[in-house]
Design an enzyme around this catalytic site. Structure first.
Site: not given
Lengths: 485, 95
Positions: A76, A151, A175
């Site tokens: 990420k 997210s 997330s």
């Protein structure tokens, strides 16, 4: 090979069916061919990946490779990676090439993993749809008109489309788990403090936790083995001994006590999601588990409490972006205040600005007790609900999300409707508990996630429970149309 | 209660965020809808409940007062927007 799990790919490397270089080239080729459809990567680190793969092949040849040596993963884009852009999907950090590695990045590097690139996300991890990314939304491989969740939307989309066998994610309010559910993959949020936050761009420091995202619970355990552990560089890192998160995967579930919170099966829950989750629970009963109804009476309060605490911490954390030391700087500032205001006003997107303002307001003189203190008291009540229930059952189960993936644009104009998406996930961050989302069915062609919640530091138990489910079902093996291997 | 235009402008100032005048009302609307959501908390009796700041109620760890960080001045300055002679540059503050 793209349908293979991390564990299966590790066996292939061990047997010499293919080299890490061949594996890495194949994944890079697949990313270059398919990702224009999903927009899951922000940066592809081809050169570095091939160098790491070659080093891994040499290590394996001399018998020096560990379990993860030579396996491709992707991070990420809020984990700092030395020499590689680390953007947090924000214009603010579009030009930021990190001078250091996050602890989890260096640990996974040391374990011999190959980094394919950096994955799309909501800006500064603030969002549940990946639509607040400066680089445009990632898309759900099951239906590219739908969001992948957020997210960690790029992480979930990339694993679901088999563009990487595994990814890292971070979870401040859901997330990891929510996008895992929406994309039909497995994602684990560990106990607060289990995985180091050093080098993970901070959103809300008392809630943030990094974790693995992959096809299976077994794969998540393999990655967590490398990610987890005490880190002196993180002041809230848990001082606990390391454990092997794959050691208990094969324990039978006979006698497992499951609690189903009645508040999680309310009228607001999508009927298709409810049906798939109930089917999954029935599967656990077949495996010898017993099920009882439990109550988490303060469930609804987690949203208001979270949307004070997380923005309050964010407003403080994001004050570091001032246009002086790194990141975006506005053109021709007339004075220092103009430099701050315009760098921040131009560098941050709308949702980030909204949350900074809510947090600033909640922490400002005269409002602290009514908002921040009140939210922290409710946080204690939510934690106590879980403690009470987990005295009585081994794990809690329910839906990860109230509905399957929604359409791009459907909620983006109304922040409050977006926030409701997190009702089942936020409370674990408030309480600091671990949770895993596993694919447990489909409704209207979209994946449904089952959330399994355990006690503090019970990651091995969660992975065991999830793994046994995945031995009995094949929802985790489903591959979206268009991403066939 | 509800935030008006001048409240939004004051909050943006405190947060050092430049907001275009044309966007102040839409920020105000969304902040008000978020505050309406969080106001659900006010109906809950929390008297006597100890606020929770850290999920495991841990306290700050201390370490020996020894130098542990290597000198990374150049690496850290290399990502700054403007530097000179090893310092961060900002607009003139003192006339």
């Amino acid at each position: 090979m793209f349908d293979k799990t991390l564990a299966e790919l590790a066996q292939g490397l061990e047997r010499g069916d293919f080299s890490s270089t061949e594996l890495t080239q194949a994944y890079l080729q697949r990313i270059n061919t398919l990702d224009s459809r999903y927009n899951s990567f922000i940066t592809i680190t081809e050169e570095q990946a091939l160098a790491q793969a070659q080093a891994a092949d040499e290590a394996r040849a001399t018998g020096n490779g560990g379990a993860l040596c030579g396996l491709p993963i992707a991070h990420k884009d809020l984990f700092c990676t030395r020499g590689v852009r680390t953007s947090s999907a924000s214009k603010m950090l579009d030009n930021f090439v990190s001078p250091y590695d996050a602890t989890i990045v260096s640990r996974l590097k040391n374990a011999g993993t190959v980094t394919l690139g950096k994955l799309n996300m909501d800006e500064f991890a603030m969002g549940s749809s990946n639509e607040s990314s400066f680089y445009g939304p990632a898309r759900n491989p099951w239906n590219t008109d739908c969001v992948p969740g957020g997210s960690s939307g790029g992480s979930a989309a990339a694993v679901a489309a088999r563009l990487t066998p595994a990814a890292t994610g971070s979870d401040t309010g859901g997330s990891i788990r929510q996008p895992a559910a929406l994309c039909g993959i497995t994602g684990l949020k560990p106990t607060y403090g289990r995985v180091s936050r050093y080098g993970m761009i901070a959103f809300a420091s008392s809630l943030d936790q990094a974790g693995p995202m992959a096809q299976t619970a077994e794969d998540c355990g393999m990655i967590l083995n490398a990610m987890a552990g005490f880190d002196p560089m993180d002041s809230t890192s848990a001082e606990r001994d390391m454990e092997d998160y794959t050691a208990e995967l094969n324990q039978p579930l006979a006698g497992l006590k499951i609690g189903l919170p009645k508040e999680y099966f309310s009228a607001a829950l999508d009927a298709g999601v409810a049906e798939q989750v109930r089917n999954a629970v029935a599967e656990f009963e077949k495996l010898g588990a017993t099920v009882k109804e439990v109550s988490l009476p303060n469930t609804e309060l987690c949203i208001p409490a979270y949307y004070i605490l997380a923005p309050a911490e964010a407003s403080s954390n994001l004050s570091r972006f001032d246009g002086v030391r790194y990141g975006y700087r506005c053109d021709n500032p007339v004075d220092l205040e103009d430099l701050y205001k315009r760098s921040r006003g131009e560098g941050f997107g709308a949702e980030v600005k909204r949350r900074i303002m809510i947090g600033t307001y909640a922490l400002s003189a005269g409002y602290y007790d009514a908002y921040y203190n009140k939210a922290q008291q409710i946080r204690r009540m939510i934690q106590q609900d879980f403690v009470n229930v987990l005295n009585d059952v081994d794990v809690i189960m329910g839906p990860t999300t109230p509905q399957p993936a929604f359409k791009l644009g459907e909620k983006s104009s109304d922040p409050v409707s977006m926030y409701m998406e997190d009702i089942f996930t936020l409370s674990l961050n408030l309480a600091g508990l671990p949770g895993i989302s596993v694919p447990c069915g489909q409704t209207n062609g979209l994946p449904v996630g089952l959330q399994i919640i355990g006690n503090y530091f019970a990651e091995s138990k969660l992975l065991n429970v999830a793994h046994q489910f995945q031995q009995a079902t094949d929802w985790h093996k489903q591959i979206p149309a268009g991403a066939e291997v | 209660m509800s935030l008006d235009r001048s409240d939004v402008e004051q909050i943006a100032h405190l947060a050092r965020l430049q907001i275009d005048a044309a966007d102040v009302d839409s920020y105000g609307d969304s902040l008000n809808s978020i505050l309406n959501l969080v106001d659900q908390m006010q109906a809950t009796n929390t008297e006597g409940v100890e606020p929770l700041a850290h999920p495991l109620d841990a306290v700050q760890r201390l370490r020996a007062d020894e130098v542990t960080e290597p000198d990374q001045r150049e690496a850290l300055l290399s990502v700054a927007p403007a530097t000179e002679e090893g310092l961060f540059l900002v607009p003139k503050v003192i006339e």
